[in-house]
Design a protein around this motif. Structure first.
Motif, PDB file in Angstrom:
ATOM      1  N   PRO A   1      40.939  39.214  49.027  1.00 13.35           N
ATOM      2  CA  PRO A   1      40.999  39.059  47.564  1.00 13.35           C
ATOM      3  C   PRO A   1      42.429  39.152  47.029  1.00 13.35           C
ATOM      4  N   ALA A   2      43.225  40.056  47.582  1.00 14.71           N
ATOM      5  CA  ALA A   2      44.608  40.192  47.131  1.00 14.71           C
ATOM      6  C   ALA A   2      45.398  38.912  47.401  1.00 14.71           C
ATOM      7  N   ALA A   3      45.149  38.302  48.539  1.00 19.23           N
ATOM      8  CA  ALA A   3      45.840  37.053  48.866  1.00 19.23           C
ATOM      9  C   ALA A   3      45.435  35.935  47.906  1.00 19.23           C
ATOM     10  N   LEU A   4      44.167  35.908  47.521  1.00 15.21           N
ATOM     11  CA  LEU A   4      43.731  34.896  46.550  1.00 15.21           C
ATOM     12  C   LEU A   4      44.352  35.139  45.175  1.00 15.21           C
ATOM     13  N   VAL A   5      44.522  36.399  44.802  1.00 15.04           N
ATOM     14  CA  VAL A   5      45.210  36.716  43.543  1.00 15.04           C
ATOM     15  C   VAL A   5      46.646  36.213  43.612  1.00 15.04           C
ATOM     16  N   LEU A   6      47.314  36.431  44.736  1.00 20.19           N
ATOM     17  CA  LEU A   6      48.690  35.949  44.901  1.00 20.19           C
ATOM     18  C   LEU A   6      48.744  34.426  44.845  1.00 20.19           C
ATOM     19  N   ALA A   7      47.808  33.760  45.484  1.00 18.53           N
ATOM     20  CA  ALA A   7      47.774  32.297  45.443  1.00 18.53           C
ATOM     21  C   ALA A   7      47.571  31.811  44.004  1.00 18.53           C
ATOM     22  N   PHE A   8      46.676  32.451  43.265  1.00 22.69           N
ATOM     23  CA  PHE A   8      46.455  32.086  41.859  1.00 22.69           C
ATOM     24  C   PHE A   8      47.717  32.307  41.039  1.00 22.69           C
ATOM     25  N   THR A   9      48.427  33.394  41.315  1.00 25.86           N
ATOM     26  CA  THR A   9      49.688  33.673  40.622  1.00 25.86           C
ATOM     27  C   THR A   9      50.683  32.549  40.855  1.00 25.86           C
ATOM     28  N   MET A  10      50.707  32.000  42.052  1.00 25.65           N
ATOM     29  CA  MET A  10      51.628  30.893  42.341  1.00 25.65           C
ATOM     30  C   MET A  10      51.212  29.618  41.614  1.00 25.65           C
ATOM     31  N   ILE A  11      49.927  29.404  41.446  1.00 24.85           N
ATOM     32  CA  ILE A  11      49.477  28.247  40.665  1.00 24.85           C
ATOM     33  C   ILE A  11      49.944  28.390  39.228  1.00 24.85           C
ATOM     34  N   VAL A  12      49.791  29.581  38.673  1.00 25.72           N
ATOM     35  CA  VAL A  12      50.237  29.821  37.297  1.00 25.72           C
ATOM     36  C   VAL A  12      51.754  29.647  37.200  1.00 25.72           C
TER      37      VAL A  12
END
Length: 143
Positions: free
Chosen positions: A82-93
């Motif tokens: 889940p933390a990695a997906l949060v980081l990936a979403f942060t990069m999209i933003v």
């Protein structure tokens, strides 16, 4: 002879859990520098970009989740996927905020202008797909 050498070489380097640890340390550790910078200097610059887009400034504090909390969890191997997906979403933003105009450009050294964003995005997706591995503090179901 060559087959034997390659087989021995491959067997020597076959340490998947250590490779997962190295990936977690690289992705989480390098992103953490970005987050610490925002802890020290604040998120005012990001808040300004958000308000310029018509979004509320308080959303800027979400960057601390994506660039401090998530990388720490990734490094430690706690709730890694889940933390990695949060980081990936942060990069999209981040790409949507500052990178869309640079998507098809090179920087002054000839590198892709959004290379860092893509490194962290793809690295975070790899961590999300692979999980933390054996060298993690989290329980097996949360790695």
């Amino acid at each position: 002879m060559v087959t034997h050498i390659l087989t021995t070489f491959n067997r020597t380097l076959a340490h998947e859990d250590f490779g997962k640890l190295l990936l977690r340390l690289a992705v989480g550790g390098l992103m953490l520098f970005h987050g610490v910078h925002k802890l020290i200097d604040g998120v005012d610059g990001i808040a300004g970009m958000l308000t310029a887009q018509g979004l509320p400034a308080f959303i800027a504090y979400g960057v601390l989740v994506g660039e401090v909390l998530a990388p720490c969890l990734i490094i430690l191997g706690i709730a890694t996927r889940p933390a990695a997906l949060v980081l990936a979403f942060t990069m999209i933003v981040a790409w949507l905020m500052v990178g869309t105009g640079k998507t098809w450009l090179l920087d002054n050294t000839g590198a892709w202008a959004i290379e860092n964003l893509m490194y962290f995005f793809v690295g975070a997706l790899a961590v999300a797909c692979l999980g933390a591995g054996r060298y993690a503090l989290g329980q097996a179901q949360w790695r």
